[in-house]
Design a protein around this motif. Structure first.
Motif, short mmCIF file in Angstrom:
data_model
loop_
_atom_site.label_atom_id
_atom_site.label_comp_id
_atom_site.label_asym_id
_atom_site.label_seq_id
_atom_site.Cartn_x
_atom_site.Cartn_y
_atom_site.Cartn_z
N VAL A 163 0.85 -1.29 0.09
CA VAL A 163 -0.13 0.05 0.08
C VAL A 163 0.86 1.15 -0.02
CG1 VAL A 163 -1.91 -1.12 1.21
CG2 VAL A 163 -0.22 -0.04 2.57
N ILE A 164 0.45 2.49 -0.48
CA ILE A 164 0.98 3.50 -0.33
C ILE A 164 0.43 4.60 0.62
CG2 ILE A 164 1.86 5.58 -2.02
CD1 ILE A 164 1.89 3.52 -4.28
N GLU A 165 0.98 5.33 1.61
CA GLU A 165 0.40 6.03 2.63
C GLU A 165 1.14 7.33 2.62
OE1 GLU A 165 -0.36 4.15 6.24
OE2 GLU A 165 -1.67 2.66 5.38
N HIS A 166 0.60 8.33 2.20
CA HIS A 166 1.51 9.60 2.41
C HIS A 166 2.63 9.41 1.85
CE1 HIS A 166 -1.62 10.25 5.31
NE2 HIS A 166 -1.30 9.38 6.13
N GLY A 167 2.87 9.11 0.40
CA GLY A 167 4.11 9.08 -0.42
C GLY A 167 4.81 8.09 0.04
N GLU A 168 4.51 7.09 0.94
CA GLU A 168 5.41 6.11 1.45
C GLU A 168 4.94 4.57 1.02
OE1 GLU A 168 8.19 5.25 5.64
OE2 GLU A 168 5.96 5.20 5.77
N THR A 169 5.93 3.79 0.49
CA THR A 169 5.32 2.41 0.05
C THR A 169 5.33 1.45 1.37
OG1 THR A 169 5.76 2.68 -2.13
CG2 THR A 169 5.70 0.59 -1.33
N LEU A 170 4.52 0.77 1.55
CA LEU A 170 4.61 -0.23 2.65
C LEU A 170 4.24 -1.50 2.16
CD1 LEU A 170 2.15 1.57 5.30
CD2 LEU A 170 4.74 1.83 5.47
N THR B 160 7.25 5.18 -15.19
CA THR B 160 6.19 6.27 -15.44
C THR B 160 4.70 6.00 -14.54
OG1 THR B 160 6.63 6.83 -17.82
CG2 THR B 160 4.78 7.79 -16.83
N THR B 161 4.44 4.81 -14.68
CA THR B 161 3.24 4.19 -13.74
C THR B 161 3.55 4.56 -12.32
OG1 THR B 161 2.51 2.90 -15.72
CG2 THR B 161 1.40 2.68 -13.31
N TYR C 210 3.12 9.45 -6.43
CA TYR C 210 2.56 10.93 -6.11
C TYR C 210 1.29 11.14 -6.90
CZ TYR C 210 7.54 11.12 -4.59
OH TYR C 210 8.62 10.81 -4.11
N PRO C 211 0.25 10.60 -6.59
CA PRO C 211 -0.99 10.97 -7.42
C PRO C 211 -1.52 12.15 -7.45
CG PRO C 211 -1.49 9.67 -5.22
CD PRO C 211 0.06 9.82 -5.44
N ALA D 285 0.50 7.21 -18.10
CA ALA D 285 0.30 7.70 -16.73
C ALA D 285 0.85 9.07 -16.45
CB ALA D 285 1.14 6.58 -16.07
N ALA D 286 1.53 9.40 -17.49
CA ALA D 286 1.92 10.81 -17.53
C ALA D 286 0.90 11.86 -17.63
CB ALA D 286 3.09 11.09 -18.34
#
Length: 454
Positions: free
Chosen positions: A249-256, A334-335, A341-342, A372-373
């Motif tokens: 998962v991604i939370e606040h720009g961090e991958t977990l 790119t994806t 950073y959505p 995706a860009a």
């Protein structure tokens, strides 16, 4: 042992020369030109040729072996002299095999991900003080060399490149290593100047799988349909173990990363990198590292040089550069950045620089690669097309290939630089993808404009 390198200045060649020097061999070499970092590294070890050029008089019967680099030509005067004298001539991968034939050879192959996976494995081994021999295609944090050869180590980890071995040996490098343990990360058509059809390219990976020693094993990315077909169709009596992208998962720009102990933060990001991580975990387990120890080590892995490398960041902006140039790599990178950073506008800039990417027919493979860009920019130099003696490509061909009506295309370095340096990067993520340098782009200047507060 006395070894002479013809074309010692190459990225792989100079690293092998230094590794042999460190091992106590007598090493000499020649080249018609040598650039940094090869030049300064060779000079530091006393291996830099006194003058550039080819000198047949260096080739004598006192030499035990010649290592021939791809930069040399088949009519190289030193090579011709070595052939006349009947000296033993090795390609780079042949010599690596000779140095490792009594070791357990771990070979990482695939059109993409092999440098990153090899780097992950070496990072984990280094973290746990497990000494192994290796050859990797990027400079790694914590390592001062890219090739290490010893008499004592049991394992050698080799990045398995599918490109040709030497001017007189047209076999792909990874056909020569005869792995005990192998990995195949992905198959996506590349190097069309050597492998003119997709079928011909795929055939090289079939040969690689069949080259694994009997009783050996292969870990393979089962999410790649072509990889799955190639591995599962092989009749080689080896163990075949598939792997897939782990949950994250991604939370606040961090991958977990999801683990048996719960979510674990990691430095790298992107589904393709998490897939690479899964493959690296399997290989490390084959080499005696259990799952918990792997996770402990991989949490500190920041990535291989030039692979999704963060070059600038401010509270509202970020910039990465990546070696990505083939369609599959461009799409994955790119994806990954957009997923990380959505909320930011993603400006993705791709330089078409390789033989494949500058080929009018191959350009069609880039369909959707920059989808995706938010802003997609392509730069290429018509001069580079001329140097490579390829047919000229037009704006229209590039626009049609990427299938983006809003694609921005530049053909002059100054125009591309002016565009880049005129942008306001607040609330944006910049991605620079190339195996070149955009005609001399100053990356320090890029860092300054990205982090500039408006």
């Amino acid at each position: 042992m006395n070894v002479h390198f013809i074309a010692i200045g190459g990225a792989a060649m100079h690293n092998l020369a230094i590794a042999l020097h460190n091992k106590g061999y007598q090493v000499t070499g020649s080249d018609d030109t040598i650039f940094d970092p090869s030049k300064s590294r060779l000079e530091a070890k006393g291996l830099l040729p006194n003058e550039f050029g080819w000198f047949p008089e260096k080739i004598t019967t006192k030499l035990d072996a010649i290592v021939l680099g791809m930069h040399a030509k088949a009519d190289n005067p030193e090579l011709l002299k070595a052939q006349d004298l009947g000296l033993k001539i090795y390609s780079y991968p042949e010599f690596l095999y000779e140095q490792s034939k009594d070791k357990t050879r771990v070979v990482i192959g695939g059109s993409h991900g092999k440098t990153t996976i090899t780097s992950m494995i070496l990072h984990v081994m280094n973290y746990h003080n497990r000494d192994v021999d290796f050859m990797v295609g990027a400079q790694l944090e914590g390592f001062d060399v890219m090739v290490k050869l010893t008499e004592a180590n049991d394992f050698i980890v080799l990045e398995g490149d599918e490109y040709l071995s030497s001017p007189i040996d047209r076999r792909p490098k990874f056909h020569l290593y005869k792995p005990n343990i192998a990995l195949l990360s992905g198959i996506a058509w590349d190097h069309i100047n050597v492998f003119p059809t997709y079928e011909n390219y795929v055939e090289q990976f079939k040969i690689f799988v069949d080259s694994i020693v009997q009783g050996g094993s292969i870990n393979y990315n089962e999410e790649d349909d072509e990889v799955k077909r190639v591995v599962e169709a092989s009749e080689n009596p080896i163990r075949k173990i598939g792997y897939h992208t782990p949950e994250y998962v991604i939370e606040h720009g961090e991958t977990l990363l999801e683990t048996s102990e719960g979510p674990m933060p990691i430095e790298i990001f992107g589904a393709h990198n998490l897939n690479n991580l899964a493959g690296a975990k399997w290989i490390c387990q084959h080499m005696g590292i259990d799952e918990d120890d792997f996770y402990e080590a991989i949490a500190t892995f920041k990535g291989a040089s030039k692979r999704l490398e963060k070059i600038a960041e401010s509270p509202t902006s970020v910039a990465y550069k990546d070696f990505a140039h083939s369609p599959s790599k461009v799409k994955a990178t790119t994806t990954a950045l957009k997923e990380q950073y959505p909320e930011r506008t993603l400006v993705a800039c791709l330089e078409l620089h390789t033989y494949s990417s500058l080929n009018a027919e191959f350009l069609k493979e880039y369909k959707g690669a920059l989808a995706a860009a938010d802003v997609a920019v392509v730069f290429y130099s018509p001069h580079a097309v001329e140097i490579k003696k390829l047919e000229a490509i037009t704006h229209e061909q590039i626009a049609q290939a990427f299938e983006r009506d809003d694609l921005i295309i530049y053909t002059h370095p100054e125009d591309f630089k002016n565009y880049l340096f005129s942008q306001d990067f607040n609330d944006k993520a910049l991605l620079l993808m190339s195996s070149g340098n955009y005609g001399g782009l100053d990356f320090d200047a890029v860092k300054a404009v990205v982090t500039k507060v408006s």
